[in-house]
Enzyme design. Sequence first.
Site, mmCIF file in Angstrom:
data_model
loop_
_atom_site.group_PDB
_atom_site.id
_atom_site.type_symbol
_atom_site.label_atom_id
_atom_site.label_comp_id
_atom_site.label_asym_id
_atom_site.label_seq_id
_atom_site.Cartn_x
_atom_site.Cartn_y
_atom_site.Cartn_z
ATOM 1 N N ASP A 194 0.854 -1.180 0.000
ATOM 2 C CA ASP A 194 0.000 0.000 0.000
ATOM 3 C C ASP A 194 0.896 1.237 0.000
ATOM 4 O O ASP A 194 2.100 1.161 0.220
ATOM 5 C CB ASP A 194 -0.979 -0.013 1.165
ATOM 6 C CG ASP A 194 -0.273 0.124 2.485
ATOM 7 O OD1 ASP A 194 0.955 0.343 2.488
ATOM 8 O OD2 ASP A 194 -0.932 0.008 3.515
ATOM 9 N N HIS B 7 -4.667 -21.393 11.552
ATOM 10 C CA HIS B 7 -6.056 -21.819 11.370
ATOM 11 C C HIS B 7 -6.886 -20.743 10.677
ATOM 12 O O HIS B 7 -7.616 -21.035 9.723
ATOM 13 C CB HIS B 7 -6.706 -22.200 12.695
ATOM 14 C CG HIS B 7 -8.155 -22.531 12.519
ATOM 15 N ND1 HIS B 7 -8.584 -23.763 12.078
ATOM 16 C CD2 HIS B 7 -9.273 -21.770 12.633
ATOM 17 C CE1 HIS B 7 -9.890 -23.757 11.943
ATOM 18 N NE2 HIS B 7 -10.346 -22.558 12.281
ATOM 19 N N ASP C 42 -7.995 -7.187 1.377
ATOM 20 C CA ASP C 42 -6.939 -7.372 2.378
ATOM 21 C C ASP C 42 -7.508 -6.929 3.701
ATOM 22 O O ASP C 42 -8.338 -6.013 3.763
ATOM 23 C CB ASP C 42 -5.708 -6.533 2.060
ATOM 24 C CG ASP C 42 -5.899 -5.099 2.482
ATOM 25 O OD1 ASP C 42 -6.715 -4.403 1.848
ATOM 26 O OD2 ASP C 42 -5.273 -4.665 3.468
ATOM 27 N N CYS D 210 -6.111 -27.773 8.271
ATOM 28 C CA CYS D 210 -4.953 -26.927 8.607
ATOM 29 C C CYS D 210 -4.013 -27.662 9.560
ATOM 30 O O CYS D 210 -4.419 -28.598 10.249
ATOM 31 C CB CYS D 210 -5.403 -25.586 9.192
ATOM 32 S SG CYS D 210 -5.744 -25.607 10.960
#
Lengths: 398, 398
Positions: free
Chosen positions: A118, A360, A291, A331
């Site tokens: 960014d 996770h 994001d 996971c």
Amino acid sequence: MKGNKRIEAARGLEFPWPPRIDLGEMSFQFHLMKTEKETGARLGKIVTAHGEFETPTFIPVGSQATIKSMTSDDLIEIGVEIISNNSYHLYLRPGHRIIEQLGGLHRFMNWNRPILTDSGGYQLFSLGQLREISKDGVTFQSHIDGSRHFINPEMAIEIQQSLGADIIMSLDECIPYPASYEYTLRSTSLTTEWARQCKEAFRGNGQALFGIVQGGMFEDLREKSARELREIGFDGYAIGGLSVGESPDIMYSMVSYTAPLLPRDNPRYLMGVGKPEDLIDAVKEGIDLFDCVIPTRNARNGMLFTSFGKLVIKNARHSTDERPIEEGCGCYTCRHYSRAYLRHLYTAREILAMRLNTIHNLYYYVQLIKGLREAIRRDNLLHFCKQWNEKREGKDDL
Amino acid sequence: MKGNKRIEAARGLEFPWPPRIDLGEMSFQFHLMKTEKETGARLGKIVTAHGEFETPTFIPVGSQATIKSMTSDDLIEIGVEIISNNSYHLYLRPGHRIIEQLGGLHRFMNWNRPILTDSGGYQLFSLGQLREISKDGVTFQSHIDGSRHFINPEMAIEIQQSLGADIIMSLDECIPYPASYEYTLRSTSLTTEWARQCKEAFRGNGQALFGIVQGGMFEDLREKSARELREIGFDGYAIGGLSVGESPDIMYSMVSYTAPLLPRDNPRYLMGVGKPEDLIDAVKEGIDLFDCVIPTRNARNGMLFTSFGKLVIKNARHSTDERPIEEGCGCYTCRHYSRAYLRHLYTAREILAMRLNTIHNLYYYVQLIKGLREAIRRDNLLHFCKQWNEKREGKDDL
């Protein structure tokens, strides 16, 4: 040769590090593969010098050249395809020049897949102290040592070119909420002017430059901003200034209003969003990229995402629960550790708690994105969303 | 079948977790394989229900059922063969009964290799508040919530039997330094009495019970303590009460005096030691086991071990250094990350710094131990030590 490159990209670089990839040889591409039948959801593909990935996708936030507690191999195992980094943080520490000298951000942090940086706009307005904004740029004090700095659009681009991410962002003013129409109009015009200067300073060189639509919570200003940015022309378009304190309804209506104003053949990036339900809603509106710190920050705070709702690991009910966070979850954490152990680590404030929880939550987001893509591919997104909602309805462990 | 067991022991358990191993079927063994020609250094093998390992070895400290920041797979990749856990911490949180209910410590923390638990003696005297010691046991306040607790030798064994480690320790009083002869005599007699009570409470059941030699810095009291413990009879013998503030010379002379007083055919464990040079010196005196927080705690504080001396990662000279911590080091950190990046993570107080540094320091200790074993095997330990010293002489980066 291509096979070798693929293998190399699938794991962390090993010492002695290979030379920096010359981005100049590559060019950023976005391919819109399909639009879902019943919604505006899009399936696309982004190609960068550091590999390609499908959209929609979620971009985990690596503020200081690290997704907190994760190695590159952890992220690759989770299935993360692109990460973001924060120009504001890296400009202040260790300094973009140092990262450039070390061969750019990919080599510095040993992440061989795409990176987005960014412009620092959001941090300038949320972290910077004694901030003074003018037509020319922003003067601010470092949140680390109080030192004074000035950043203008040209410098925002220069910093991001030094860092060498695949996708970089133009400098914008992130408008606080609530803001008056007059303030929002003035600020949005400034963001357009800065976007123009960013585009002029941008040398290309294999990187993609995205513009950021502002306009606060006013439809006509969103329209004006989108139109002006389209006129300048960018490789992709972000919707900024949302998820800044407004209600979910207002956010949703702004996304829904703004997304169709953006060019069909460029990626659309909703910045700083969000919760799983926000992603789903925005995908329906034709958003391609997201994001947000939520999966990683919430993980460190012990809040875990599951298909049946949120799970707060510190709750006493987990203290003797031998099950993983979610049975069937693939996971690393769920395959190896019980809720009882995770609760213990969290209450004992152990570092490993942050790491296992982060694995996770990021995996949950990656799986959600995969589900959304598959639903778009099959033209059954509304059905997917209905099932998704039914499964988690009212079962949050808060 | 044996092959399968070996594979299982080489990685973390996966959900659904297999049942708890019945330690009762197994029995602890120590085999003294050789004594080095020019020194008292010993090469041995310890067999437990959770696998076997050679001695000398170093035991990383997992206070709260976690080696801080490490997963089991990290430890296995580093080559860690046995870890310790802390009865005092686990008794207070999450509680030994909870861990027992969950199938014991191995299952709880998903570590399928040998575990040693200490009795809590050291923590009772260093962490416990408002500690009151009597012939019967210790009354103390929790460092977590100030709650009052009482532990006696029988309970120390009961707690450790609930936890289910492969090697457990008898309760002792860790004497502060300096201490008078009179205090040390009285305390050492109490430790003997407690050791006797521990032995009586101990049910065997596949676990090994070690006694702890005290005696402060007085040779005759060390001799008395060792003799009395030998008379009671243990599976192994620890030397406690060292590395508590005395000079390296005094520590060395106490180890050198005490080690030969211990039975030849049982493992000898020097508790709470130490730095790499301490390990080397003590191995020469015939010590087989060590545990210490130094590699892990120093890692978190940015102090890294290398064959050319200590490296302080925060030093500015590392800020643009592309080399790994140590060229040629095979650890995950050195294979993937530069000093420049590690310095950045450390100065930015990132969690990943602690993890990557811990990997390196533990790997360094594992490699040092491997080097010592090989030197004992080849009867050239003194030569190994000379080379080791020459390489690092005066080059500390402090």
